[in-house]
Design an enzyme around this catalytic site. Structure first.
Site, mmCIF file in Angstrom:
data_model
loop_
_atom_site.group_PDB
_atom_site.id
_atom_site.type_symbol
_atom_site.label_atom_id
_atom_site.label_comp_id
_atom_site.label_asym_id
_atom_site.label_seq_id
_atom_site.Cartn_x
_atom_site.Cartn_y
_atom_site.Cartn_z
ATOM 1 N N THR A 50 18.464 -18.726 5.824
ATOM 2 C CA THR A 50 17.296 -17.880 6.104
ATOM 3 C C THR A 50 16.291 -17.986 4.982
ATOM 4 O O THR A 50 16.645 -18.332 3.844
ATOM 5 C CB THR A 50 17.697 -16.395 6.271
ATOM 6 O OG1 THR A 50 16.573 -15.648 6.720
ATOM 7 C CG2 THR A 50 18.181 -15.794 4.966
ATOM 8 N N ASP A 104 20.637 -14.155 13.744
ATOM 9 C CA ASP A 104 19.452 -13.902 14.536
ATOM 10 C C ASP A 104 19.561 -12.469 15.037
ATOM 11 O O ASP A 104 20.651 -12.028 15.435
ATOM 12 C CB ASP A 104 19.353 -14.890 15.708
ATOM 13 C CG ASP A 104 17.915 -15.032 16.193
ATOM 14 O OD1 ASP A 104 16.982 -14.912 15.364
ATOM 15 O OD2 ASP A 104 17.705 -15.261 17.395
ATOM 16 N N PHE A 143 11.544 -3.815 6.906
ATOM 17 C CA PHE A 143 10.657 -4.836 7.472
ATOM 18 C C PHE A 143 10.682 -4.735 8.998
ATOM 19 O O PHE A 143 11.415 -3.921 9.571
ATOM 20 C CB PHE A 143 11.077 -6.234 7.009
ATOM 21 C CG PHE A 143 12.383 -6.726 7.584
ATOM 22 C CD1 PHE A 143 13.590 -6.227 7.125
ATOM 23 C CD2 PHE A 143 12.406 -7.675 8.597
ATOM 24 C CE1 PHE A 143 14.794 -6.672 7.657
ATOM 25 C CE2 PHE A 143 13.608 -8.135 9.137
ATOM 26 C CZ PHE A 143 14.799 -7.630 8.661
ATOM 27 N N GLY A 144 9.883 -5.577 9.643
ATOM 28 C CA GLY A 144 9.890 -5.648 11.103
ATOM 29 C C GLY A 144 9.619 -4.301 11.762
ATOM 30 O O GLY A 144 8.649 -3.611 11.430
HETATM 31 P P1 IMP Z 1 14.827 -13.051 13.342
HETATM 32 O O1 IMP Z 1 14.373 -13.934 14.451
HETATM 33 O O2 IMP Z 1 16.278 -12.780 13.343
HETATM 34 O O3 IMP Z 1 14.327 -13.465 12.000
HETATM 35 O O4 IMP Z 1 14.176 -11.613 13.560
HETATM 36 C C1 IMP Z 1 13.352 -11.335 14.603
HETATM 37 C C2 IMP Z 1 12.461 -10.177 14.308
HETATM 38 O O5 IMP Z 1 13.191 -8.995 14.573
HETATM 39 C C3 IMP Z 1 11.951 -10.043 12.893
HETATM 40 O O6 IMP Z 1 10.769 -10.728 12.696
HETATM 41 C C4 IMP Z 1 11.706 -8.561 12.803
HETATM 42 O O7 IMP Z 1 10.463 -8.257 13.371
HETATM 43 C C5 IMP Z 1 12.780 -7.997 13.691
HETATM 44 N N1 IMP Z 1 13.954 -7.572 12.916
HETATM 45 C C6 IMP Z 1 15.064 -8.287 12.622
HETATM 46 N N2 IMP Z 1 15.914 -7.528 11.910
HETATM 47 C C7 IMP Z 1 15.320 -6.337 11.729
HETATM 48 C C8 IMP Z 1 15.694 -5.150 11.064
HETATM 49 O O8 IMP Z 1 16.761 -5.027 10.450
HETATM 50 N N3 IMP Z 1 14.798 -4.147 11.115
HETATM 51 C C9 IMP Z 1 13.611 -4.225 11.772
HETATM 52 N N4 IMP Z 1 13.213 -5.308 12.397
HETATM 53 C C10 IMP Z 1 14.054 -6.366 12.395
#
Ligand code: IMP
Length: 197
Positions: free
Chosen positions: A7, A68, A148-149
């Site tokens: 990551t 993911d 985040f997110g």
């Molecule tokens: P990824 O594809 O696993 O990197 O994550 C997808 C998206 O989900 C990220 O860009 C975040 O917007 C959201 N996300 C993933 N994990 C979290 C978390 O623990 N808290 C809040 N948002 C998350």
């Protein structure tokens, strides 16, 4: 044992290291000298997690894992799910993703949602998957600036704070990522010593 975590998301690295602590040495892609943004082209979290760990394993032949994560909202039939990162388009903006989510949920009485994490681990060429789920709900406006997110709009069951209002330690108590990581650690601890080093 040294494991590469496939990551570039430093929040994920921090959260996973808080659970793994010193039991295993985890190094992120950058620390491993790998400058790569691995695509997530698939329709499931499982397939995307596999793609990421397989890419790094083939490149390094070193034990590695990836994860993911998706936010699955009941009233939106599981959206944004596997598309969580790019919900509002290619720009990957946390704010615009949240805006779109809140707009879509405006008229929906059921705000229940869950985060789901899938970890793919590859050791000695063998892959194992681990899942962690955190149930909760979405609130109407952002609260808190941590994490985040979607953290500022998600309240996990059992709390009245959003993830965005929690310290790392507090989020770790509830988090989907913690649950998947605990399963990963239990699995690593169960391996025969010969596989550990
Ligand atoms: P990824 O594809 O696993 O990197 O994550 C997808 C998206 O989900 C990220 O860009 C975040 O917007 C959201 N996300 C993933 N994990 C979290 C978390 O623990 N808290 C809040 N948002 C998350």
């Amino acid at each position: 044992m040294k494991l590469i975590f496939a990551t570039n998301n430093l929040h994920k690295v921090e959260e996973i290291k808080a659970v793994i602590n010193d039991s295993f040495q985890v190094i992120a892609l950058k620390e491993a000298g790998i400058d790569m943004d691995i695509p997530e082209p698939h329709e499931t979290l499982e397939a995307n997690a596999s793609e990421k760990s397989r890419t790094i394993y083939h490149l390094t032949k070193t034990g590695c894992f990836s994860e993911d994560t998706g936010l699955e909202v009941a009233a939106l039939n599981g959206e944004p799910g596997v598309k969580s990162a790019r919900y509002a388009g290619e720009g990957r903006s946390f704010d615009r993703n949240i805006e779109k989510l809140l707009q879509k949920l405006q008229d929906k009485p059921d705000k229940s949602a869950r985060f789901r994490t899938v970890i793919s681990l590859i050791i000695e060429g063998r892959e194992t998957l681990f899942e962690g789920v955190c149930p909760g709900r979405i609130i109407d406006e952002k609260r808190g600036t941590r994490g985040f997110g979607y953290d500022p709009v998600f309240i996990p069951d059992g709390s009245d704070k959003t993830f965005g209002e929690m310290s790392l330690e507090e989020k770790t108590k509830y988090s989907h990522r913690t649950k998947a990581t605990e399963k990963l650690v239990a699995f690593l601890n169960s391996l025969e010593p010969i596989n550990k080093f």
